[in-house]
Scaffold this motif. Structure first.
Motif, PDB file in Angstrom:
ATOM      1  N   UNK A  21       9.407 -26.528   2.335  1.00 22.61           N
ATOM      2  CA  UNK A  21       8.996 -27.949   2.161  1.00 22.61           C
ATOM      3  C   UNK A  21       9.077 -27.739   0.583  1.00 22.61           C
ATOM      4  N   UNK A  22       9.566 -28.863   0.167  1.00 21.97           N
ATOM      5  CA  UNK A  22       9.695 -28.913  -1.280  1.00 21.97           C
ATOM      6  C   UNK A  22       9.067 -30.001  -2.046  1.00 21.97           C
ATOM      7  N   UNK A  23       8.403 -30.166  -3.113  1.00 22.18           N
ATOM      8  CA  UNK A  23       7.891 -31.406  -3.606  1.00 22.18           C
ATOM      9  C   UNK A  23       9.059 -31.977  -4.289  1.00 22.18           C
ATOM     10  N   UNK A  24       9.264 -32.973  -4.089  1.00 23.74           N
ATOM     11  CA  UNK A  24      10.503 -33.836  -4.677  1.00 23.74           C
ATOM     12  C   UNK A  24       9.915 -34.696  -5.961  1.00 23.74           C
ATOM     13  N   UNK A  25       8.746 -35.323  -5.756  1.00 23.39           N
ATOM     14  CA  UNK A  25       8.127 -36.155  -6.674  1.00 23.39           C
ATOM     15  C   UNK A  25       6.656 -36.202  -6.593  1.00 23.39           C
ATOM     16  N   UNK A  26       5.770 -36.212  -7.643  1.00 28.23           N
ATOM     17  CA  UNK A  26       4.457 -36.485  -7.725  1.00 28.23           C
ATOM     18  C   UNK A  26       3.968 -37.315  -8.838  1.00 28.23           C
TER      19      UNK A  26
END
Length: 161
Positions: free
Chosen positions: A115-120
């Motif tokens: 799982x990857x953080x795409x945007x925060x």
């Protein structure tokens, strides 16, 4: 039911808050092997169509055999993501999901992924952040069987004003 090859452990590391996350940050998921018995049991209860509940009918169908319900695959995703991410990240609530199931999951398949953080986007006025996570589950051959994009609220670190 299927077999998890990783077990939940007592969390030793500190909780991750929104400020601790960065775009591109990845979380490796554990592994889960799905059995024919689980596929049949899940489908008989939640998705009772022959493709998932009747091995003979499934053999004559478009996939040439029994496959897991997409909802079964999503349930496995949920188990893996809770152990790998949500047991460590101060999430508040998921707001939306986008799901794709590009390949079938067959009995005996070992699922894993990342799982990857795409945007925060930090929202200090609300004491939270909006984060977009993209997760891919793959089978034992590396073929993607699930792509799930989640929009979630995450807490900011307590005590900051």
């Amino acid at each position: 039911m299927g077999a998890l090859t990783s077990r939940p452990q007592v969390r030793k590391e500190a909780m991750l808050y929104a400020e601790d996350l960065a775009e591109g940050q990845q979380f490796q998921l554990g592994e889960y092997t799905i059995s024919e018995a689980e596929i049949l049991q899940f489908a008989r209860q939640y998705d009772p169509v022959p493709l998932h509940t009747d091995p003979e009918a499934a053999a004559a169908g478009p996939f040439g055999g029994l496959i897991a319900s997409g909802f079964n695959t999503i349930a496995i995703y949920q188990r893996l993501i809770v152990e790998a991410v949500w047991s460590k990240v101060a999430a508040i609530v998921g707001r939306s999901l986008e799901i794709r199931l590009p390949a079938p999951v067959r009995p005996g398949t070992k699922l894993t992924g990342r799982s990857e953080v795409q945007k925060i986007t930090l929202r200090p006025e609300r004491r939270d952040a909006v984060a977009i996570f993209k997760t891919e589950l793959t089978d034992g051959e590396g073929k993607v069987v699930l792509i799930l994009v989640l929009d979630v609220l995450i807490r900011l670190r307590p005590g900051k004003t």
